[in-house]
Design a protein around this motif. Structure first.
Motif, PDB file in Angstrom:
ATOM      1  N   ILE A   1       0.453  -1.023   0.002  1.00 49.42           N
ATOM      2  CA  ILE A   1      -0.021   0.018   0.054  1.00 49.42           C
ATOM      3  C   ILE A   1       0.918   1.301   0.510  1.00 49.42           C
ATOM      4  O   ILE A   1       1.991   1.454   0.860  1.00 49.42           O
ATOM      5  CB  ILE A   1      -0.913   0.380   0.713  1.00 49.42           C
ATOM      6  CG1 ILE A   1      -2.455  -1.393   1.153  1.00 49.42           C
ATOM      7  CG2 ILE A   1      -2.031   1.234   1.363  1.00 49.42           C
ATOM      8  CD1 ILE A   1      -2.998  -1.312   2.907  1.00 49.42           C
ATOM      9  N   MET A   2       0.286   2.786  -0.938  1.00 50.73           N
ATOM     10  CA  MET A   2       1.102   3.169  -1.104  1.00 50.73           C
ATOM     11  C   MET A   2       0.867   4.313   0.312  1.00 50.73           C
ATOM     12  O   MET A   2      -0.095   4.487   1.191  1.00 50.73           O
ATOM     13  CB  MET A   2       0.718   3.797  -1.991  1.00 50.73           C
ATOM     14  CG  MET A   2      -0.524   4.613  -1.816  1.00 50.73           C
ATOM     15  SD  MET A   2      -1.280   5.641  -3.639  1.00 50.73           S
ATOM     16  CE  MET A   2      -2.296   4.168  -4.372  1.00 50.73           C
ATOM     17  N   SER A   3       1.824   5.094   0.368  1.00 50.76           N
ATOM     18  CA  SER A   3       1.533   6.100   1.983  1.00 50.76           C
ATOM     19  C   SER A   3       0.851   7.334   1.026  1.00 50.76           C
ATOM     20  O   SER A   3       1.027   7.307   0.283  1.00 50.76           O
ATOM     21  CB  SER A   3       3.170   6.502   1.903  1.00 50.76           C
ATOM     22  OG  SER A   3       3.651   7.158   1.087  1.00 50.76           O
ATOM     23  N   ARG A   4       0.964   8.148   2.363  1.00 51.49           N
ATOM     24  CA  ARG A   4       0.307   9.254   2.013  1.00 51.49           C
ATOM     25  C   ARG A   4       0.657  10.292   1.331  1.00 51.49           C
ATOM     26  O   ARG A   4       0.470  11.018   0.619  1.00 51.49           O
ATOM     27  CB  ARG A   4      -0.035   9.910   3.243  1.00 51.49           C
ATOM     28  CG  ARG A   4      -1.013  11.486   3.372  1.00 51.49           C
ATOM     29  CD  ARG A   4      -1.276  12.546   4.739  1.00 51.49           C
ATOM     30  NE  ARG A   4      -1.814  13.786   4.596  1.00 51.49           N
ATOM     31  CZ  ARG A   4      -1.349  14.477   4.305  1.00 51.49           C
ATOM     32  NH1 ARG A   4      -0.243  14.593   3.088  1.00 51.49           N
ATOM     33  NH2 ARG A   4      -2.336  15.464   4.095  1.00 51.49           N
ATOM     34  N   ARG A   5       1.932  10.362   1.654  1.00 45.25           N
ATOM     35  CA  ARG A   5       3.025  11.728   0.303  1.00 45.25           C
ATOM     36  C   ARG A   5       2.785  10.378  -0.734  1.00 45.25           C
ATOM     37  O   ARG A   5       2.754  11.274  -1.754  1.00 45.25           O
ATOM     38  CB  ARG A   5       4.210  11.318   0.821  1.00 45.25           C
ATOM     39  CG  ARG A   5       5.581  12.390   0.632  1.00 45.25           C
ATOM     40  CD  ARG A   5       6.483  11.997   0.431  1.00 45.25           C
ATOM     41  NE  ARG A   5       7.376  12.879  -0.432  1.00 45.25           N
ATOM     42  CZ  ARG A   5       8.433  11.970  -1.180  1.00 45.25           C
ATOM     43  NH1 ARG A   5       8.630  11.084  -1.445  1.00 45.25           N
ATOM     44  NH2 ARG A   5       9.191  12.895  -1.651  1.00 45.25           N
ATOM     45  N   THR A   6       2.723   9.235  -1.095  1.00 45.13           N
ATOM     46  CA  THR A   6       3.316   8.695  -2.849  1.00 45.13           C
ATOM     47  C   THR A   6       1.733   9.126  -3.320  1.00 45.13           C
ATOM     48  O   THR A   6       1.446   9.445  -4.319  1.00 45.13           O
ATOM     49  CB  THR A   6       2.884   7.677  -2.412  1.00 45.13           C
ATOM     50  OG1 THR A   6       4.547   7.612  -2.173  1.00 45.13           O
ATOM     51  CG2 THR A   6       3.452   7.189  -3.796  1.00 45.13           C
TER      52      THR A   6
END
Length: 545
Positions: A60-65
């Motif tokens: 799962i991607m991070s919030r920044r990504t």
């Protein structure tokens, strides 16, 4: 995790950040954007557990990504919208300003609307841009200009700019002595818009003066002002006291949970309450209260003074008198099936219905009807009197197959028929001559010497063409079909319809845009960056992700 491993992970994330999201990531972005959910959802432990339970090997991607992915998709959306708008000849813009809860930030919303050759209404949100400082007319011009430049929209394509009745909008879009409508507010010290634009951006010094499209006031907002502002002069003694008691009920249930529960037990529902920013809300709230049928019982449980019988009569008469305006207001707030051609017929119908109500024997509403009629005639003076300033609205109505000429008073019908036929004939000659110049470009170069020697009466073809257009207009006006599809038989009328019905009568679409902004910029998300608020709002409104 040590510092080296953290730096390595950050570098790996940065290297993959520009890659296009895969199908699974697109689903997550769609879930976040369309659901207007916080970006931190992707880092929520329960959400991570859910995704990994469905697909264990998915990272799962991070919030920044996620925020960078959304920015990239937003750029793609702007590019696609810009490409699609290049094909459109006529556009309408609706513009408004919204301040979030807490009054910490303001945003300007811009939407655009057009009609396709299939006679379908299409719309797109263009911007929800942070509006810094005071809402002055020069800043308004600078922001909407930057929005249309972002999408490569030529100002000559814009048939109308629709805003509410705010003095700052009036001052921003009324200049050079051109007044599109009757303005009853305080006089303004207008400046040349070309002068203002030359001071707002240093990058455009060599582009010359900017073309400012015609400004149109939101008809729905104007009708709402008639019911809420102009009508006050016609309120009778009993109507004033009735509205005060009604307001007391609404205030009580909004401040006391016990009163709200008691009223809900009586009505078996929650009462609708008026909202200053929602058009027609006073009428809707009064209508909802009258439908309950037990006003004094509601007053008793809400601990509000009971209504006198004369006050109830005055309230019922108020409901009946304001109904024509309120129904018209709701009709003009439409978006997909609403066209500018509905504006003048709707206003004339409202005037007719209010005049008919004056013949009824109302005890308390004689002055109210006078105030409503005077407000209607004053605010829509140029429309009701078929002023030359609003011939475009007349062309829009006549070119609409449902209206044609039947909405026009008998004494003006022949005049406006001739006005429309002559206008369409003149416009079609301009278009046809332009097309002839394009198609005959090469042959004119070849025969230029012959044309200099031989002098023929070239206006013969133009006269024949004009007669054909006139015949087409008369056939259209005699046609009994009322559906928009009937325009396919009349290509010239169809062009007139598309051009003059592109504007919307109301700026309601941009106000709906702010509904999304209000959810996205909730109190718990006050720290969202201005750019991110715009990206999320516009992508949600355009259903793009």
């Amino acid at each position: 995790m040590n510092v080296a491993s953290k730096m390595q992970k950050s570098m790996m994330e940065y290297c993959t950040i520009k890659k296009c999201p895969n199908s699974n990531e697109k689903l997550i972005i769609k879930y976040i954007v369309k659901g207007m959910r916080p970006l931190t959802t992707v880092e929520d432990p329960d959400f991570v557990e859910l995704i990994r339970g469905l697909k264990p090997d998915f990272e799962i991607m991070s919030r920044r990504t996620l925020s960078i992915r959304i920015a990239n998709l937003y750029e793609n959306m702007v590019s696609n919208t810009k490409h699609n708008l290049l094909k459109i000849h006529y556009l309408c813009l609706t513009i408004d300003i919204w301040t979030c809860k807490g009054k910490t930030r303001s945003f300007m919303g811009v939407t655009t609307h057009w009609i396709t050759h299939e006679l379908e209404r299409h719309s797109a949100a263009l911007a929800c841009r942070h509006f810094k400082g005071s809402h002055t007319h020069d800043k308004i011009i600078g922001l909407w200009t930057s929005a249309i430049k972002q999408y490569g929209i030529e100002s000559q394509k814009i048939t109308k700019l629709v805003t509410d009745n705010g003095a700052n909008f009036v001052k921003a879009f009324t200049s050079q002595g051109i007044t599109a409508e009757y303005y009853s507010e305080t006089e303004f010290d207008f400046q040349e818009v070309s002068t203002i634009l030359s001071t707002t951006s240093s990058d455009d010094d060599n582009e010359g003066p900017c073309h400012v499209p015609p400004h149109q006031r939101c008809a729905s907002h104007t009708l709402n002002l008639i019911c809420t502002k102009d009508a006050i002069d016609g309120h009778s003694k009993f109507l004033k006291s009735a509205l005060a008691k009604v307001m007391g009920i609404w205030n009580k249930i909004s401040r006391s949970t016990q009163a709200a529960e008691n009223v809900q037990d009586v009505c078996k529902k929650q009462l609708i309450r008026p909202c200053a920013t929602r058009l027609n809300s006073l009428y809707d709230s009064v209508s909802d209260l009258l439908k309950q049928g037990e006003l004094n019982r509601i007053c008793a449980v809400a601990d509000v003074p009971a209504f006198l019988s004369l006050e109830i009569e005055a309230l019922e008469e108020y409901y009946l008198c304001t109904m024509p305006i309120s129904v018209a207001l709701d009709r003009l707030q439409g978006e997909h099936g609403c066209f500018c051609g509905e504006l003048i017929p709707t206003i004339l119908v409202v005037e007719k219905k209010l005049t008919a109500l004056k013949l009824q024997s109302f005890k308390h509403s004689g002055k109210l009807l006078d105030a409503l009629l005077n407000g209607l005639k004053e605010r829509f003076y140029f429309y009701i009197n078929f002023s030359a300033q609003h011939h475009d609205a007349i062309y829009a109505s006549i070119s609409h197959p449902y209206f044609k000429l039947r909405w026009i008073p008998e004494e003006r019908r022949e005049d406006l028929r001739e006005l429309f036929v002559n206008f369409v004939s003149s416009q079609s000659e301009v278009l046809s001559s332009g097309l002839q110049q394009i198609s005959r470009g090469s042959s004119m170069e070849k025969n230029s010497q012959d044309d200099i020697f031989f002098e023929f009466h070239s206006n013969l073809v133009e006269k024949v063409s004009g007669n054909q257009i006139r015949i087409e207009c008369l056939q259209y006006l005699d046609d009994t079909e009322c559906e928009l599809s009937a325009l396919q038989k009349f290509p010239t009328i169809k062009k007139v319809f598309i051009k003059y019905n592109t504007p919307l009568p109301s700026s309601a679409p941009v106000e709906r845009l702010f509904n999304f902004s209000g959810i996205i910029l909730s109190p718990k998300r006050k720290s969202l960056a201005d750019e991110l608020v715009e990206e999320l709002t516009v992508m949600k409104a355009n259903n793009f992700c």
